[in-house]
Scaffold this motif. Structure first.
Motif, PDB file in Angstrom:
ATOM      1  N   GLY A  49       0.824  -1.205   0.000  1.00 34.24           N
ATOM      2  CA  GLY A  49       0.000   0.000   0.000  1.00 34.24           C
ATOM      3  C   GLY A  49       0.853   1.246   0.000  1.00 34.24           C
ATOM      4  O   GLY A  49       2.043   1.209   0.313  1.00 34.24           O
ATOM      5  N   THR A  50       0.220   2.344  -0.345  1.00 37.11           N
ATOM      6  CA  THR A  50       0.873   3.639  -0.406  1.00 37.11           C
ATOM      7  C   THR A  50       0.359   4.490   0.744  1.00 37.11           C
ATOM      8  O   THR A  50      -0.848   4.743   0.831  1.00 37.11           O
ATOM      9  CB  THR A  50       0.554   4.340  -1.750  1.00 37.11           C
ATOM     10  OG1 THR A  50       0.954   3.478  -2.814  1.00 37.11           O
ATOM     11  CG2 THR A  50       1.258   5.680  -1.868  1.00 37.11           C
ATOM     12  N   ILE A  51       1.256   4.922   1.612  1.00 37.96           N
ATOM     13  CA  ILE A  51       0.856   5.796   2.715  1.00 37.96           C
ATOM     14  C   ILE A  51       0.705   7.208   2.170  1.00 37.96           C
ATOM     15  O   ILE A  51       1.615   7.716   1.505  1.00 37.96           O
ATOM     16  CB  ILE A  51       1.903   5.758   3.855  1.00 37.96           C
ATOM     17  CG1 ILE A  51       1.980   4.346   4.441  1.00 37.96           C
ATOM     18  CG2 ILE A  51       1.557   6.788   4.929  1.00 37.96           C
ATOM     19  CD1 ILE A  51       3.113   4.135   5.419  1.00 37.96           C
ATOM     20  N   VAL A  52      -0.464   7.809   2.401  1.00 37.69           N
ATOM     21  CA  VAL A  52      -0.680   9.190   1.965  1.00 37.69           C
ATOM     22  C   VAL A  52      -0.598  10.101   3.191  1.00 37.69           C
ATOM     23  O   VAL A  52      -1.128   9.793   4.242  1.00 37.69           O
ATOM     24  CB  VAL A  52      -2.034   9.371   1.223  1.00 37.69           C
ATOM     25  CG1 VAL A  52      -2.018   8.675  -0.120  1.00 37.69           C
ATOM     26  CG2 VAL A  52      -3.212   8.897   2.054  1.00 37.69           C
ATOM     27  N   LYS A  53       0.122  11.202   3.003  1.00 35.92           N
ATOM     28  CA  LYS A  53       0.272  12.158   4.101  1.00 35.92           C
ATOM     29  C   LYS A  53      -0.969  13.039   4.224  1.00 35.92           C
ATOM     30  O   LYS A  53      -1.352  13.444   5.301  1.00 35.92           O
ATOM     31  CB  LYS A  53       1.512  13.017   3.890  1.00 35.92           C
ATOM     32  CG  LYS A  53       2.814  12.265   4.113  1.00 35.92           C
ATOM     33  CD  LYS A  53       3.998  13.207   4.000  1.00 35.92           C
ATOM     34  CE  LYS A  53       5.357  12.647   4.281  1.00 35.92           C
ATOM     35  NZ  LYS A  53       5.597  11.261   4.206  1.00 35.92           N
ATOM     36  N   LYS A  54      -1.592  13.330   3.075  1.00 36.88           N
ATOM     37  CA  LYS A  54      -2.798  14.160   3.054  1.00 36.88           C
ATOM     38  C   LYS A  54      -3.993  13.276   2.753  1.00 36.88           C
ATOM     39  O   LYS A  54      -4.003  12.545   1.755  1.00 36.88           O
ATOM     40  CB  LYS A  54      -2.678  15.245   1.985  1.00 36.88           C
ATOM     41  CG  LYS A  54      -1.646  16.293   2.312  1.00 36.88           C
ATOM     42  CD  LYS A  54      -1.662  17.392   1.277  1.00 36.88           C
ATOM     43  CE  LYS A  54      -0.617  18.436   1.604  1.00 36.88           C
ATOM     44  NZ  LYS A  54      -0.115  19.097   0.429  1.00 36.88           N
ATOM     45  N   LEU A  55      -5.007  13.370   3.592  1.00 40.02           N
ATOM     46  CA  LEU A  55      -6.222  12.576   3.416  1.00 40.02           C
ATOM     47  C   LEU A  55      -6.816  12.795   2.027  1.00 40.02           C
ATOM     48  O   LEU A  55      -7.258  11.849   1.376  1.00 40.02           O
ATOM     49  CB  LEU A  55      -7.234  12.955   4.507  1.00 40.02           C
ATOM     50  CG  LEU A  55      -8.511  12.149   4.588  1.00 40.02           C
ATOM     51  CD1 LEU A  55      -8.228  10.661   4.757  1.00 40.02           C
ATOM     52  CD2 LEU A  55      -9.383  12.658   5.737  1.00 40.02           C
ATOM     53  N   LYS A  56      -6.776  14.023   1.553  1.00 42.00           N
ATOM     54  CA  LYS A  56      -7.328  14.369   0.231  1.00 42.00           C
ATOM     55  C   LYS A  56      -6.754  13.479  -0.870  1.00 42.00           C
ATOM     56  O   LYS A  56      -7.479  13.021  -1.746  1.00 42.00           O
ATOM     57  CB  LYS A  56      -7.038  15.840  -0.083  1.00 42.00           C
ATOM     58  CG  LYS A  56      -7.512  16.279  -1.446  1.00 42.00           C
ATOM     59  CD  LYS A  56      -7.153  17.732  -1.730  1.00 42.00           C
ATOM     60  CE  LYS A  56      -7.656  18.146  -3.101  1.00 42.00           C
ATOM     61  NZ  LYS A  56      -7.335  19.533  -3.414  1.00 42.00           N
TER      62      LYS A  56
END
Length: 172
Positions: A49-56
């Motif tokens: 998976g790819t961790i996203v820093k911004k929820l958007k």
């Protein structure tokens, strides 16, 4: 299914993540995790998976969003995603209190967004991504909560998702 966003990657979120990856249910899996210690564990465990820093970033790129956070986070998260969630996106959660979740959804979620509540009957006395298991949902019941606004196409889609995860499903 193209992309899935898992919000909260503790025991249940990381178990869903592992199963989605093993069964190749999504092309891309995004992870939004607030806990710095959980993020370090996810990286150390080399979870897919790819961790996203911004929820958007996770929300606008996902077809399915799964809330795997404590219910105390729901209102804050709903208010944040309302700004950029699309009507085609389906949201579900794995929280246990459906009455409270229903109140939050009705009061705060943008009206054109589809949210179908899920209640997988599984778990453990331990928490954290290091305790997740790819077969945690295998042969466990998952109750899908239907109401008078439920889109039947989305309900079928979510039912199929949980079956691919390995759960037995029932709609209430």
């Amino acid at each position: 299914m193209n992309n899935i966003l898992i919000i909260g990657c503790g025991l249940l979120g990381s178990s869903i993540l592992r199963r989605i990856h093993k069964k190749k249910i999504a092309k891309k899996i995004f992870i939004y995790e607030k806990s710095k210690s959980n993020i370090l564990k996810i990286k150390k465990l080399k979870l897919p998976g790819t961790i996203v820093k911004k929820l958007k970033d996770g929300v606008i790129n996902s077809d399915l969003i799964i809330f795997c956070t404590p219910m105390s986070e729901y209102k804050r998260l709903i208010l944040k995603i309302n700004n950029f969630v699309l009507p085609k996106t389906l949201i579900t959660d794995i929280g246990s209190s459906k009455v409270e979740t229903s109140k939050l959804i009705k009061k705060f979620l943008k009206k054109d967004v589809n949210w179908i509540q899920s209640h997988p009957i599984t778990g453990s006395e331990v928490s954290g991504p290091e305790h997740g298991k790819e077969n945690l949902f295998l042969d466990k019941w998952c109750i899908l909560i239907k109401d008078n606004k439920t889109n039947l196409k989305h309900l079928k889609f979510l039912n199929l998702f949980w079956k691919k995860i390995g759960s037995k499903t029932i709609v209430m």
